[in-house]
Write a protein that holds these residues in place. Structure first.
Motif, short mmCIF file in Angstrom:
data_model
loop_
_atom_site.label_atom_id
_atom_site.label_comp_id
_atom_site.label_asym_id
_atom_site.label_seq_id
_atom_site.Cartn_x
_atom_site.Cartn_y
_atom_site.Cartn_z
N VAL A 87 0.84 -1.20 0.00
CA VAL A 87 0.00 0.00 0.00
C VAL A 87 0.87 1.25 0.00
CG1 VAL A 87 -1.66 1.35 1.35
CG2 VAL A 87 -2.02 -1.11 1.03
N HIS A 88 1.95 1.26 0.79
CA HIS A 88 2.85 2.41 0.80
C HIS A 88 3.49 2.63 -0.58
CE1 HIS A 88 2.39 2.42 5.13
NE2 HIS A 88 3.08 3.54 5.20
N ILE A 89 3.91 1.54 -1.21
CA ILE A 89 4.50 1.65 -2.56
C ILE A 89 3.45 2.16 -3.54
CG2 ILE A 89 5.45 0.30 -4.48
CD1 ILE A 89 6.78 -1.49 -2.25
N TRP A 90 2.24 1.63 -3.45
CA TRP A 90 1.13 2.05 -4.33
C TRP A 90 0.85 3.54 -4.17
CZ3 TRP A 90 -4.17 3.19 -3.03
CH2 TRP A 90 -5.01 3.28 -4.14
N LEU A 91 0.99 4.05 -2.92
CA LEU A 91 0.76 5.47 -2.66
C LEU A 91 1.97 6.33 -3.02
CD1 LEU A 91 -1.11 5.22 0.76
CD2 LEU A 91 -2.09 5.86 -1.47
N GLY A 92 3.08 5.70 -3.44
CA GLY A 92 4.25 6.45 -3.86
C GLY A 92 5.29 6.67 -2.78
N HIS A 93 5.21 5.93 -1.68
CA HIS A 93 6.16 6.08 -0.58
C HIS A 93 6.78 4.72 -0.23
CE1 HIS A 93 4.75 10.14 0.17
NE2 HIS A 93 3.52 9.68 0.15
N SER A 94 7.70 4.27 -1.05
CA SER A 94 8.29 2.96 -0.82
C SER A 94 9.12 2.97 0.46
CB SER A 94 9.19 2.54 -1.98
OG SER A 94 9.83 1.31 -1.67
N PRO A 95 8.83 2.05 1.38
CA PRO A 95 9.63 1.97 2.61
C PRO A 95 11.00 1.34 2.39
CG PRO A 95 7.91 0.31 2.65
CD PRO A 95 7.70 1.11 1.40
N PHE A 96 11.27 0.87 1.20
CA PHE A 96 12.51 0.16 0.93
C PHE A 96 13.50 0.94 0.07
CE2 PHE A 96 9.04 -3.02 1.24
CZ PHE A 96 9.37 -3.48 2.49
N VAL A 97 13.08 2.09 -0.45
CA VAL A 97 13.95 2.88 -1.33
C VAL A 97 14.04 4.29 -0.80
CG1 VAL A 97 14.28 3.75 -3.67
CG2 VAL A 97 13.20 1.51 -3.32
N GLY A 98 15.23 4.70 -0.40
CA GLY A 98 15.44 6.06 0.06
C GLY A 98 14.64 6.37 1.31
N THR A 99 14.29 7.63 1.45
CA THR A 99 13.49 8.06 2.59
C THR A 99 12.23 8.74 2.07
OG1 THR A 99 14.59 10.19 2.67
CG2 THR A 99 15.53 8.43 4.03
N TYR A 100 11.32 8.95 2.99
CA TYR A 100 10.09 9.67 2.61
C TYR A 100 10.45 11.12 2.33
CZ TYR A 100 7.67 5.62 4.46
OH TYR A 100 7.21 4.36 4.70
N PRO A 101 9.61 11.81 1.53
CA PRO A 101 9.91 13.22 1.22
C PRO A 101 9.90 14.08 2.44
CG PRO A 101 7.71 12.59 0.41
CD PRO A 101 8.36 11.36 0.96
#
Length: 189
Positions: free
Chosen positions: A175-189
């Motif tokens: 769901v996080h990836i679908w929303l554009g916030h992958s918990p596995f790549v980089g950090t959140y904006p």
């Protein structure tokens, strides 16, 4: 204050109010009977929708910059958090040893998100829910002594919880990836 922040605060107010109603006014809640459960559920869902919409619509205002590598700590803490959410349902080894595992899971969830999100909306949202969990534990602890449960499943419960944790963690990550916030790549904006 932008509309998004107003929605977050309104959602938090509903979340706190609906959850604490039973603790603060038990007689009033008892007079509502089963119909009160439906009202509380409706208020919680409304609060959740307001918080999600508010978080997505709020103006991004940086308060602090997360430290490098916090994404890894966040992911680890989230696994712990999700596992704690299942302790009461699966009744493993922690079940008779830990009071409020779901609320502690919420506190860890909140802290994990504050480690990787340094914006104003995140501080208000995640901090507000984490504070609610801490306040709820204090209220419960003051109102009744704890009698540890004795009907646990032992290691079998933990194994069930681990499988459920991994499945739920995967769904949350998706769901996080679908929303554009992958918990596995980089950090959140």
């Amino acid at each position: 204050m932008d509309l998004g922040m107003v929605l977050i605060l309104a959602g938090l107010a509903l979340w706190w109010g609906a959850h604490l109603f039973k603790r603060v006014a038990p007689e009033k809640r008892a007079t509502m009977g089963d119909g009160g459960k439906g009202l509380v559920t409706l208020l919680l869902l409304a609060g959740l929708v307001l918080m999600v919409l508010g978080y997505r619509w709020t103006e991004w205002v940086s308060v602090y910059v997360p430290l490098p590598g916090m994404g890894h700590l966040n992911n680890t803490l989230m696994l712990v958090s999700v596992f704690l959410f299942g302790v009461g349902g699966t009744k493993g080894l922690l079940y008779p040893k830990m009071r409020h595992p779901m609320l502690w899971g919420t506190v860890i969830w909140s802290l994990a998100h504050l480690l990787v999100n340094g914006d104003r909306a995140s501080i208000v949202l995640f901090g507000g829910i984490g504070l609610w969990a801490l306040v709820t534990m204090v209220i419960i602890n003051r109102s009744a002594p704890w009698a540890p449960p004795t009907n646990g499943r032992g290691i079998k419960g933990d194994a069930m919880n681990l499988v459920g944790t991994l499945a739920l963690y995967g769904a949350i990550a998706y769901v996080h990836i679908w929303l554009g916030h992958s918990p596995f790549v980089g950090t959140y904006p």
